[in-house]
Scaffold this motif. Structure first.
Motif, PDB file in Angstrom:
ATOM      1  N   ASN A  10      25.531  39.980  50.424  1.00 53.27           N
ATOM      2  CA  ASN A  10      24.481  40.629  49.630  1.00 53.27           C
ATOM      3  C   ASN A  10      24.934  41.982  49.089  1.00 53.27           C
ATOM      4  OD1 ASN A  10      22.699  38.511  49.991  1.00 53.27           O
ATOM      5  ND2 ASN A  10      21.732  39.428  51.780  1.00 53.27           N
ATOM      6  N   TRP A  11      25.632  42.757  49.907  1.00 52.76           N
ATOM      7  CA  TRP A  11      26.116  44.069  49.484  1.00 52.76           C
ATOM      8  C   TRP A  11      27.110  43.923  48.334  1.00 52.76           C
ATOM      9  CZ3 TRP A  11      30.851  46.534  49.316  1.00 52.76           C
ATOM     10  CH2 TRP A  11      30.817  47.908  49.089  1.00 52.76           C
ATOM     11  N   LEU A  12      28.053  42.978  48.464  1.00 48.87           N
ATOM     12  CA  LEU A  12      29.030  42.757  47.403  1.00 48.87           C
ATOM     13  C   LEU A  12      28.359  42.349  46.095  1.00 48.87           C
ATOM     14  CD1 LEU A  12      31.904  40.887  49.260  1.00 48.87           C
ATOM     15  CD2 LEU A  12      32.090  43.060  48.077  1.00 48.87           C
ATOM     16  N   LEU A  13      27.442  41.401  46.195  1.00 43.29           N
ATOM     17  CA  LEU A  13      26.780  40.913  44.988  1.00 43.29           C
ATOM     18  C   LEU A  13      25.899  41.976  44.345  1.00 43.29           C
ATOM     19  CD1 LEU A  13      25.921  37.271  46.093  1.00 43.29           C
ATOM     20  CD2 LEU A  13      27.781  38.047  44.604  1.00 43.29           C
ATOM     21  N   THR A  14      25.265  42.800  45.146  1.00 43.87           N
ATOM     22  CA  THR A  14      24.430  43.877  44.614  1.00 43.87           C
ATOM     23  C   THR A  14      25.271  44.927  43.895  1.00 43.87           C
ATOM     24  OG1 THR A  14      22.806  43.566  46.370  1.00 43.87           O
ATOM     25  CG2 THR A  14      22.764  45.679  45.227  1.00 43.87           C
ATOM     26  N   ASN A  15      26.388  45.307  44.499  1.00 45.08           N
ATOM     27  CA  ASN A  15      27.195  46.391  43.960  1.00 45.08           C
ATOM     28  C   ASN A  15      28.222  45.962  42.907  1.00 45.08           C
ATOM     29  OD1 ASN A  15      26.276  48.839  45.459  1.00 45.08           O
ATOM     30  ND2 ASN A  15      26.709  47.468  47.165  1.00 45.08           N
ATOM     31  N   LEU A  16      28.560  44.693  42.871  1.00 40.73           N
ATOM     32  CA  LEU A  16      29.566  44.228  41.913  1.00 40.73           C
ATOM     33  C   LEU A  16      29.020  43.203  40.926  1.00 40.73           C
ATOM     34  CD1 LEU A  16      32.618  43.806  44.340  1.00 40.73           C
ATOM     35  CD2 LEU A  16      32.136  45.717  42.814  1.00 40.73           C
ATOM     36  N   SER A  17      27.718  43.081  40.838  1.00 38.44           N
ATOM     37  CA  SER A  17      27.111  42.042  40.000  1.00 38.44           C
ATOM     38  C   SER A  17      27.478  42.153  38.529  1.00 38.44           C
ATOM     39  CB  SER A  17      25.586  42.040  40.172  1.00 38.44           C
ATOM     40  OG  SER A  17      25.055  43.294  39.776  1.00 38.44           O
ATOM     41  N   HIS A  19      30.396  42.856  37.374  1.00 40.05           N
ATOM     42  CA  HIS A  19      31.846  42.709  37.225  1.00 40.05           C
ATOM     43  C   HIS A  19      32.327  41.265  37.218  1.00 40.05           C
ATOM     44  CE1 HIS A  19      32.412  47.024  37.608  1.00 40.05           C
ATOM     45  NE2 HIS A  19      31.548  46.996  38.617  1.00 40.05           N
ATOM     46  N   GLY A  20      31.443  40.318  37.042  1.00 40.78           N
ATOM     47  CA  GLY A  20      31.896  38.930  36.987  1.00 40.78           C
ATOM     48  C   GLY A  20      30.912  37.974  37.624  1.00 40.78           C
ATOM     49  N   ARG A  21      31.309  36.728  37.620  1.00 45.46           N
ATOM     50  CA  ARG A  21      30.472  35.683  38.204  1.00 45.46           C
ATOM     51  C   ARG A  21      30.456  35.792  39.728  1.00 45.46           C
ATOM     52  NH1 ARG A  21      33.868  32.019  35.120  1.00 45.46           N
ATOM     53  NH2 ARG A  21      34.348  31.198  37.168  1.00 45.46           N
ATOM     54  N   THR A  22      29.377  35.317  40.310  1.00 45.40           N
ATOM     55  CA  THR A  22      29.175  35.400  41.762  1.00 45.40           C
ATOM     56  C   THR A  22      30.328  34.779  42.533  1.00 45.40           C
ATOM     57  OG1 THR A  22      26.792  35.336  41.475  1.00 45.40           O
ATOM     58  CG2 THR A  22      27.631  34.740  43.645  1.00 45.40           C
ATOM     59  N   GLU A  23      30.736  33.559  42.162  1.00 46.06           N
ATOM     60  CA  GLU A  23      31.797  32.873  42.919  1.00 46.06           C
ATOM     61  C   GLU A  23      33.137  33.586  42.799  1.00 46.06           C
ATOM     62  OE1 GLU A  23      31.350  30.895  38.915  1.00 46.06           O
ATOM     63  OE2 GLU A  23      29.962  31.303  40.525  1.00 46.06           O
ATOM     64  N   VAL A  24      33.395  34.250  41.667  1.00 42.23           N
ATOM     65  CA  VAL A  24      34.640  35.008  41.494  1.00 42.23           C
ATOM     66  C   VAL A  24      34.627  36.247  42.382  1.00 42.23           C
ATOM     67  CG1 VAL A  24      36.051  36.311  39.839  1.00 42.23           C
ATOM     68  CG2 VAL A  24      34.986  34.151  39.152  1.00 42.23           C
ATOM     69  N   ILE A  25      33.508  36.936  42.405  1.00 46.10           N
ATOM     70  CA  ILE A  25      33.380  38.136  43.248  1.00 46.10           C
ATOM     71  C   ILE A  25      33.610  37.775  44.716  1.00 46.10           C
ATOM     72  CG2 ILE A  25      31.757  39.862  44.124  1.00 46.10           C
ATOM     73  CD1 ILE A  25      30.463  39.824  41.310  1.00 46.10           C
ATOM     74  N   LEU A  26      32.939  36.722  45.168  1.00 47.12           N
ATOM     75  CA  LEU A  26      33.062  36.348  46.578  1.00 47.12           C
ATOM     76  C   LEU A  26      34.459  35.846  46.912  1.00 47.12           C
ATOM     77  CD1 LEU A  26      29.592  34.678  47.177  1.00 47.12           C
ATOM     78  CD2 LEU A  26      30.329  36.992  47.763  1.00 47.12           C
TER      79      LEU A  26
END
Length: 116
Positions: A10-17, A19-26
């Motif tokens: 959740n923290w990653l997706l909130t702060n990096l939303s 910067h790219g698609r969800t699956e790429v960020i994760l």
């Protein structure tokens, strides 16, 4: 562990939303270390480190999976297996050996003696 994983996700997706698609960020910021083949099959292979079934035993009380990944990356899986086998031997020695000849007990007593 599951709670910590959800919190980090959740923290990653909130702060990096932005910067790219969800699956790429994760996939770029998280890796899954598991012994569950079912759980591993639900994620991309490049973001999963599956611990082989033959190595799932009590050494993980001494040596955590989080440490196993960097060790196996740097030195290779055969060295990591030897390390796990050594941890298993030490765990068995601690449980089965008389305290008078028990290395972990003697080291702990030496530490207490030196601190006094």
């Amino acid at each position: 562990t599951l709670m910590a994983t959800k919190t980090l996700k959740n923290w990653l997706l909130t702060n990096l939303s932005g910067h790219g698609r969800t699956e790429v960020i994760l996939s770029k910021h998280m890796v899954l270390i598991t012994g569950s083949e079912e759980l591993a099959s639900q994620h991309k292979p490049e973001s999963v480190f599956l611990i082989p079934s033959h190595s799932r035993c009590e050494p993980f009380t001494t040596f955590t999976a989080a440490s196993l990944l960097p060790l196996s990356i740097v030195f290779g899986w055969p060295i990591a297996e030897e390390f796990i086998a050594g941890a298993h031997d030490m765990d068995s020695h601690f449980v089965e050996t008389n305290p008078r000849h028990n290395l972990p007990v003697l080291l702990a007593l030496t530490d207490v003696w030196n601190d006094c």
